[in-house]
Each structure stands twice: as structure tokens, then as C-alpha cells.
Design an enzyme around this catalytic site. Sequence first.
Site, PDB file in Angstrom:
ATOM      1  N   GLU A 322       3.930  16.622 -26.033  1.00 39.36           N
ATOM      2  CA  GLU A 322       3.176  17.534 -25.154  1.00 39.36           C
ATOM      3  C   GLU A 322       3.772  18.946 -25.080  1.00 39.36           C
ATOM      4  OE1 GLU A 322       1.492  14.531 -21.760  1.00 39.36           O
ATOM      5  OE2 GLU A 322       3.601  15.041 -21.616  1.00 39.36           O
TER       6      GLU A 322
HETATM    7  C1  TNX Z   1       2.569  11.575 -20.759  1.00 44.25           C
HETATM    8  S1  TNX Z   1       3.606  10.021 -22.941  1.00 44.25           S
HETATM    9  C2  TNX Z   1       3.878  11.953 -20.972  1.00 44.25           C
HETATM   10  C3  TNX Z   1       4.795  12.039 -19.824  1.00 44.25           C
HETATM   11  C4  TNX Z   1       4.107  11.756 -18.528  1.00 44.25           C
HETATM   12  C5  TNX Z   1       3.153  10.610 -18.700  1.00 44.25           C
HETATM   13  C6  TNX Z   1       2.489  10.177 -17.440  1.00 44.25           C
HETATM   14  C7  TNX Z   1       4.473  11.180 -23.132  1.00 44.25           C
HETATM   15  C8  TNX Z   1       5.238  11.153 -24.353  1.00 44.25           C
HETATM   16  N1  TNX Z   1       4.452  12.132 -22.205  1.00 44.25           N
HETATM   17  O1  TNX Z   1       5.423  13.289 -19.784  1.00 44.25           O
HETATM   18  O2  TNX Z   1       5.072  11.442 -17.587  1.00 44.25           O
HETATM   19  O3  TNX Z   1       2.169  10.984 -19.628  1.00 44.25           O
HETATM   20  O4  TNX Z   1       1.748   9.013 -17.615  1.00 44.25           O
END
Ligand code: TNX
Length: 507
Positions: A322
Site C-alpha cells: 500500500e
Molecule cells: C491492509 S494487508 C493492510 C494493513 C491494514 C489492513 C487492515 C496489508 C499488507 N496492509 O495496513 O492494517 O489492511 O485490514
Amino acid sequence: MRYIFIAFVFLISCKQKQDLSHSALIPKPVSITNGTGAFTLTGASSIYMNGSEELQKIGEYLSGKLKPATGFDLKTTVGTSSRGSIYLSLSGADAKLGEEGYTLNISDSGVHLLANRAAGIFRGVQTLLQLLPASIEQSSKQNGPWEIAAGTIEDYPSYSFRGSMLDVARHFFSVEDVKHYIDLIAFYKINVLHLHLSDDQGWRIEIKSWPNLTAHGGSTEVGGGKGGFYTQEQYKDIVNYAASRYITVIPEIDLPGHTNAALASYAELNCNDTATALYTKTEVGFSTFCAKKDITYKFIDDVVRELAAITPGPYIHLGGDESHATAKDDYILFINKIQGIPKKYGKKMIGWEEIAQSNLDSSTVVQFWTDPKYANEAVNKGAKMILSPATKVYLDMKYDSTTKLGLDWAARIEIDSSYIWSLSTAVKGLSPKNILGVEAPLWTETISSFDDIEYMVFPRLPGIAEIGWSPEEGKSWEEYKVRLGKHGPRMKAMNINFYRSRQVPWE
Ligand code: TNX
């Protein structure tokens, strides 16, 4: 007539109690063969071990586990077994049991647990504990008898990687909490604990060459609480505790996004040389390291060097998820550059699926969470995968619309849904040879106490542990839910604040 029927039902239930194959084991073993009679643990039983100091420790661990509920102070002795005792041995086990497999032989004369490695003995000990009445998990003296039906269990895992991830960055959890968590997951044969040690809201591991990371970056958490961090000594203590349960710790430093805590601690890590403010809300995707600055890579080298020195396991996780605030070109440049760093310190790098866009080193492992396109890109580049499908194993997802904790961006995940899927078919284009195993993350934006952790993790994690350990053939939700229902009293005895799903026939 009615009495005959009652007597008949009574006989049947006695018979079932006698059968080893009716035991409610999670994960389900590869094979169970019934014997005749039963083993009874008494105060006169001993735990014998052949050989190593490692087995001695497991013997003591077992004796310690059995003591509170039975009141027995079982002696651990090096030597061959005597009648009525438990015998742990590293000789004579079948090679096909591998590193973690074991054979458990139970008869009226004793219990023999054989494995190739101490890890296998430890996994077998968990099976043995699950075979005893649920009250064995109570912390005060209970009435026996401590009986186990006779027979043989032969067991080994389908996948070598069965992980649980705890996000200690969004909310911080103490060393004691993490150790308690390790004990709970060890019971289901989980063998990896991934600690998400940094994120926008907090930096949780002491880095001696960059002390402000914890002094400032560790000083808060989601909601503005006081946060916290592990000193390197405390981290080593966690790692050693996990090792005593045959669990490997994987530390994660999330980069280049999810880095606000570091960016707030050191101005020079920002492209504009200005430190950000600490952050205590739950948005994602707004922070980024500066991919074009040399200091960024010097920083990562220092962090990975210090972390590698206190991490005996083979992996360092460097995030990569992300990174919406990083330009795509910068992101690829960045991931290409950092892959050499864990390698330089003798470690393999793991990254979330987005790193598949970069030039993957042959040792880099990629962790799938949502996009099959990245997973396929990764395996086409030769990478091995850890599967964490958010719609199945994200333990921060709500059970249903009434669940107070958790999020629901991926799915609402009831117990059936988290169990009814398989690793070999989870991602189109991937086959078992691409897959190291499974990992269930618990992100903690909404999770702030140990009770909250337990409520979201149990009872979903046991089913996910089974997905990683047990053969896929013959799996059935109808059969599993009955077995899980029998674990209710056990989880209660362990004082676990588990979700009493209405899908499960709890005993
Ligand atoms: C996605 S999954 C994220 C996290 C968040 C989560 C909440 C991923 C690699 N990153 O930063 O905490 O969703 O469900």
C-alpha cells in the site's frame, strides 16, 4: 423400550470415548488407528527421554503443562520407558515424518512419541495434550481419570510454513502478551510468528543507531495511547520463548509506505527534510520514504543489520504494501535496491504482494493478500509465496454485521468461511510447488487488549492452522464444526475469550 434405547445410547457414547479415532484433534492428523484399551496417566507415571538436552526441555515443558490440573509432579528422566509412562524419542522414526512430523503410540502400558527432530516431538506433545480431557488445561487441580484411548497417530504437516501475524504497531502489546499469544498458537501447531513492528502509528523495536525511532516514533499508537516498544533484549527474549515452542519469529519493518513513525522521528528521511507529525488515526497509504535519497538506504541498512543480528530465523520482512504515496517508478527502484540488504546480512527478504512489480531476487518470498495478478507475476519471476487471502484469513475482519471489533473491507468472515477453502486452489495460477504455506494476520487498528486479540483469533486460527497442516482430501466443514465444538470446553479451560459462533455445536 425407552430404557433399552437409553442403555444403547450410553453404550455407543462409551464406545466413542474409547476410540482414538473419535478424538477431537485440531489440526486433524494424517492418520489415526484404533488400538485396544487405554492409557491412564497417574502420579506414578514418569516422562522418559532418550538423549538430547532439547528433549529434556520438552519433557520438562510437558511435565509443567500437566502439573496444575493433575496435581502430579511427573519426573523427567533420561532412559528407556517403564510401564505407565510417557516416552519421548528421537530414534526409530520414519523419515517421511520430516522435520515436524511424529508418531504417537498409545497403549495401556505407555505412550511412545517418536520423531526425527525435537520440533516433531513438540508438535506431538500438543496432540497428546489435546487427547487428555479438556480439564487438563485448567490452572487448578481437577478430578481425573487422565485417560487416553489406545491406538497410533501418524502425523506430519502438508505445508512447512504456518504463520500468525500480530500487528504490534497500531496498538502495542507487552512482552508478556506476546509470550501468552505464542503459547496459544503453539497449541495448534503454528510454527511462525510474524511481528509487524513498524507502521504509521508506531515504531516498536529499538534500533541503537537511530534511537529516536523508539524515543519519539514509539511514543504513541492508534487512539493516542502511550504506545511502547521492545528493547533489543526484550525482543531476544520473545524470540527465545518462541524458539522453545518451535516457532520462528519473522520481524517486519514496513517500507517505503506505512512509515510515518520513522518520518516523524527523523527529518532527513523525508524528501522535504521536514519531520512529519506523529499519527494516531487509521488511514493507510499516505506516507513514504524518499526513494531518491542515499540516507534512506543507509537507514535501512542500519535497521536490517541490527535486526538480523538478533533474529536467528531465516527471514526479514520489509513490507512493501500500500505505498500509494510513492511514485511507481520510485517504488520499483526502491524495492530493487533494498532486496540486497537482508541478503547482505544472511537473511531472505519477504515482502507483501506489491513487490512482485520489481526485479525479484531468487531468494525473495512474496506474501499474497489480495491481488492474484501480483501473485502470478511473483511466481512467474520464480518467487515462493506465503498465502494470506484477506477474504479468508484476515483475523481483523468482522465475523458478521454485529461484530463490534474489526473492519470489513475484505469480507465478513464467519467460521465456516475461514475454514472452507484450500491453499492449492486459493489463487488461480498457483500450485502447491509455489506455496510455502499460510499466514493469518491480525491487524490491530481496532484491537487494543488481549481479550480483543483472543476474540478475533479464536476460533478462526485453529481452522487456518488445519488448512496448513492437514491433508486437503476428505476435508469437511460438517465434520470439522463438530470437532471444533469439542474444543469449546478446552478453550474455556484455557481462559480464551473466543467468539461463540452459532455455526458451531459447542459442547
Ligand atoms: C491492509 S494487508 C493492510 C494493513 C491494514 C489492513 C487492515 C496489508 C499488507 N496492509 O495496513 O492494517 O489492511 O485490514
